[in-house]
Design an enzyme around this catalytic site. Structure first.
Site, mmCIF file in Angstrom:
data_model
loop_
_atom_site.group_PDB
_atom_site.id
_atom_site.type_symbol
_atom_site.label_atom_id
_atom_site.label_comp_id
_atom_site.label_asym_id
_atom_site.label_seq_id
_atom_site.Cartn_x
_atom_site.Cartn_y
_atom_site.Cartn_z
ATOM 1 N N SER A 187 1.771 2.664 -4.252
ATOM 2 C CA SER A 187 2.395 2.721 -2.929
ATOM 3 C C SER A 187 3.892 2.990 -3.071
ATOM 4 C CB SER A 187 2.126 1.423 -2.168
ATOM 5 O OG SER A 187 2.585 1.513 -0.841
ATOM 6 N N THR A 188 4.730 2.070 -2.621
ATOM 7 C CA THR A 188 6.182 2.282 -2.622
ATOM 8 C C THR A 188 6.688 2.605 -4.027
ATOM 9 O OG1 THR A 188 6.250 0.559 -0.930
ATOM 10 C CG2 THR A 188 8.364 1.330 -1.794
ATOM 11 N N HIS A 213 -0.265 5.357 -0.740
ATOM 12 C CA HIS A 213 -0.006 5.126 0.678
ATOM 13 C C HIS A 213 1.016 6.144 1.177
ATOM 14 C CE1 HIS A 213 -1.145 0.665 -0.147
ATOM 15 N NE2 HIS A 213 -2.214 1.398 0.128
ATOM 16 N N MET A 307 4.329 -2.085 -2.349
ATOM 17 C CA MET A 307 4.536 -3.267 -1.533
ATOM 18 C C MET A 307 3.193 -3.783 -1.004
ATOM 19 S SD MET A 307 7.169 -3.437 1.711
ATOM 20 C CE MET A 307 6.574 -1.869 2.306
ATOM 21 N N ASP A 310 -2.642 -4.559 -1.379
ATOM 22 C CA ASP A 310 -3.779 -3.635 -1.397
ATOM 23 C C ASP A 310 -4.111 -3.247 -2.837
ATOM 24 O OD1 ASP A 310 -5.770 -1.955 -0.438
ATOM 25 O OD2 ASP A 310 -4.413 -0.242 -0.214
#
Length: 374
Positions: A187-188, A213, A307, A310
């Site tokens: 993600s991030t 994401h 972050m 998940d």
């Protein structure tokens, strides 16, 4: 303990978006909008004089665009910058470039008032709180070092920025990993991390299914970018894609990605709508859980910077089925979140640094299935 108020500078050439973002941020007790700017030149001046904790920065603006503004601000001070991008192919490409150049995170600019309420109230506030507590110096230093290494590696190989690394001439039917799979969640901080990893990944690996994401329309541009620098063939996933060794499939933004059975031991993909799972769509948990049903102990999980949480449950399912899970370590993660939760929950077998990501994955494939080479 008194909670720190995060001082935010909002930069956008649209007065409507400025007002929308400012009004929603002001509703939170721990965020204060200290100023707004309509172009890059004004933003640089305000950043210099006000020294905000976080900046939200429009990608496309007059006088100085988002990239020029970002570089001008970061050349003077290390402020966390969140890019606010139109959900277009061009917006996605520019945003990916901004992440390479030092933007900490990004968010898609809402297209309507209803979407604005949802996206900005939840996502933007969450991201501002996250980046406001990020060690920007550490992140920028890591990204610049990686970018320099990538540049030197490409120059050594005689490749320019757009040249795709020459693939090895290995027919997929000859590879002993056709019935195996790698499920990767991130993600991030993901785009620059995956770029660093994929540039040195061998193409003799099992098929790789990726959930990063990202908003809709960004993933096609990102898949193209990864494909342009990797020996692995990377594409945005589509329903019906049959999983092949030496190929990677990136979940489309805003859609869940599932792995379905295809024949005795292979897999194919399903792209679908659905409710958010673990706070996301696409969800790493959804993808990993479906892959477990098809591949069982023939599955290697990889959980990286990001972050939230998940992917932790999905990693747990992979381990429970007899598979193996690798997790990126804290030292090289932009945000030690998803991978931290998975590690502390006992759902990661071994951690790795980003610089060793490609060799670690290839080495684990070799240990598990006697294949892969860097």
């Amino acid at each position: 303990m008194v909670q720190r108020t995060l001082r935010v500078l909002v930069v956008d050439d649209s007065k409507l978006i400025q007002t929308l973002i400012s009004d929603l941020l002001e509703e939170t007790s721990d965020i204060e909008v200290i100023a707004t700017a309509s172009d890059g030149q004004e933003a640089v001046k305000l950043a210099r004089s006000l020294k905000p904790d976080v900046i939200t920065l429009d990608v496309q603006m007059p006088k100085m665009d988002g990239l020029e503004t970002l570089e001008a601000i970061l050349s003077e001070q290390t402020i966390p910058v969140i890019m606010v991008s139109a959900t277009t192919q061009l917006g996605g490409q520019i945003t990916l470039e901004a992440l390479d150049r030092g933007a900490i995170d990004y968010i898609a600019k809402p297209e309507g008032l209803k979407e604005a309420e949802t996206t900005l109230r939840s996502e933007l506030v969450r991201r501002i709180r996250m980046v406001g507590n990020t060690d920007v110096n550490k992140v920028l230093t890591m990204r610049r070092e990686r970018a320099q290494k990538r540049k030197q590696r490409r120059e050594k190989l005689g490749l320019n920025q757009e040249t795709k690394a020459a693939p090895k001439p290995i027919p997929s039917t000859d590879l002993p990993v056709s019935d195996k799979c790698i499920a990767l969640g991130i993600s991030t901080g993901g785009p620059p991390a995956l770029a660093a990893m994929f540039e040195v990944l061998p193409d003799s690996l099992p098929p790789i299914v990726i959930v990063q994401h990202m908003p809709a329309n960004f993933t096609k541009a990102f898949a193209g970018r990864l494909n342009g620098l990797s020996r692995v063939n990377v594409k945005e996933a589509e329903t019906g894609d049959v999983l092949k060794p030496g190929h990677a499939y990136l979940a489309p933004g805003g859609k869940h990605l599932e792995v379905l059975r295809n024949g005795a031991k292979g897999g194919k993909l399903l792209v679908r709508d659905g409710d958010f799972v673990s706070g996301h769509r696409p969800s790493v948990d959804v993808m990993m859980s479906s892959a477990v049903k098809v591949y069982g102990d023939r599955l290697l999980g990889v959980i990286m910077t990001g972050m939230g949480r998940d992917g932790s449950d999905g990693c747990g399912e992979i381990k429970a089925a007899g598979g193996y899970v690798l997790g990126q370590d804290e030292a090289t993660s932009d945000v030690y979140g998803m991978n931290k939760v998975a590690y502390l929950s006992g759902n990661v077998d071994r951690q790795f640094s980003l610089d060793e990501a490609a060799s670690t994955v290839a080495g684990q494939v070799r240990r598990m299935w006697g294949a892969a080479a860097v």
